[in-house]
Structure formats: structure tokens, C-alpha cells
Design a protein around this motif. Sequence first.
Motif, PDB file in Angstrom:
ATOM      1  N   ASP A   1       0.833  -1.205   0.000  1.00  0.00           N
ATOM      2  CA  ASP A   1       0.000   0.000   0.000  1.00  0.00           C
ATOM      3  C   ASP A   1       0.869   1.258   0.000  1.00  0.00           C
TER       4      ASP A   1
ATOM      5  N   THR B   1       1.117   4.340  -2.963  1.00  0.00           N
ATOM      6  CA  THR B   1       0.922   5.776  -2.775  1.00  0.00           C
ATOM      7  C   THR B   1       2.209   6.590  -2.855  1.00  0.00           C
ATOM      8  N   HIS B   2       3.343   6.000  -2.493  1.00  0.00           N
ATOM      9  CA  HIS B   2       4.606   6.751  -2.449  1.00  0.00           C
ATOM     10  C   HIS B   2       5.708   6.110  -3.283  1.00  0.00           C
TER      11      HIS B   2
END
Length: 188
Positions: free
Chosen positions: A106, A110-111
Motif C-alpha cells: 500500500d 501511494t509513495h
Amino acid sequence: MLPIAGSGPVERADAARNRQKIVRAAAELVATKGVEGLALDEVAAEAGVGIGTVYRRFPDKGALAQALLDQNEREFQEAFISGPPPLGPGAPAAQRLRAFMDAYVDRLETHGQLLMVAETETPMARFVTGAYRLHRNHLVALISEIDPGADAHFRADALLAPLAAAQYAHQRGSGMTTERIKRGLRNL
């Protein structure tokens, strides 16, 4: 005591202010131009400091990317060190291991681009950070609990290897979904 992101020596007040200005400017550039727009000379101009000041604090884009990821890394560490189960303590080791791997995917989702800069701009950067050592030590402890006879150190590295940001970007670019990646890691 395990290393926590952001821990380190105390800095002078003016150096701390400059560091904050640089990190804020870098965050603004990433927000407006994306990770590709992260150039140290532009960061210096945006922060209103000299390029030498930027290079004293951050010798390359990878170090600056690490600083931008610092708060996210702190939150991730807090979640698996003291957060609620199954990621945090209180769940069986096998469930915690699965939750850790899922949470890491996850984070990559996102990063991932910023993590890729942090991991690849400086040679061996991924392996020398306190964050990697903490992630590895956490997995070693979980693996040792699951299978006391296993080579937990090797297995921890083997589980972290496919979580390299460049590997994740390649998989996502090849059409793999996050769920497929998580499923593959569970099988591994």
C-alpha cells in the motif's frame, strides 16, 4: 532499541530552519511537478537558500526524497511496532507478517515514485537506512516466531527484495494489480 526514522543528532536552530524550508520547497515542487520535477537547484530557488545549503543537508535527490518520506515512514513504523493488530502486536506472527507485506505494498502504491528516488539515487541507499534495518529486524523476529529453525535473516531479505520500489513500478507497469502483487507475496 531499534532505529526510528528521523532520529539523529540535534541541529542548530538556523540549520533546522533551512532544512525545513528545503523540505517544504521540495514537497511543493513534487506536489506541482511530480517527482520528476525534483531538481536540487529548483529546490534551492524555491526555498530561498543557496544551492550549497541544499547540498550540505542533502547530497543528492535520494537523500531529499528520504526526508520527504520521513513522516510516512514514522507512521508506518508506529503502526507495526505499537499499532493495533494484525499489523501491530497482538496477532499471531503469520498474520502480522501478511499485514506488514500488505501495508508495504500500500505504501508503494501511494509513495512508490518517491521511494524509488530514495532507493536508487544513492548507491545501496535502500539497505543502509535505519528504516530498512528496522523492517528487516521486524521480519526476522516474525519469521523466527513462525519457523524457529528457518534462516530468518535470509528470508527477511528475500521478502523485502520484491518490495523494492523499482520492482514494484515494473510490476505495476506490466499490468499487475496491487491485489495480484499482495497475493504473490503471500504465496512467497
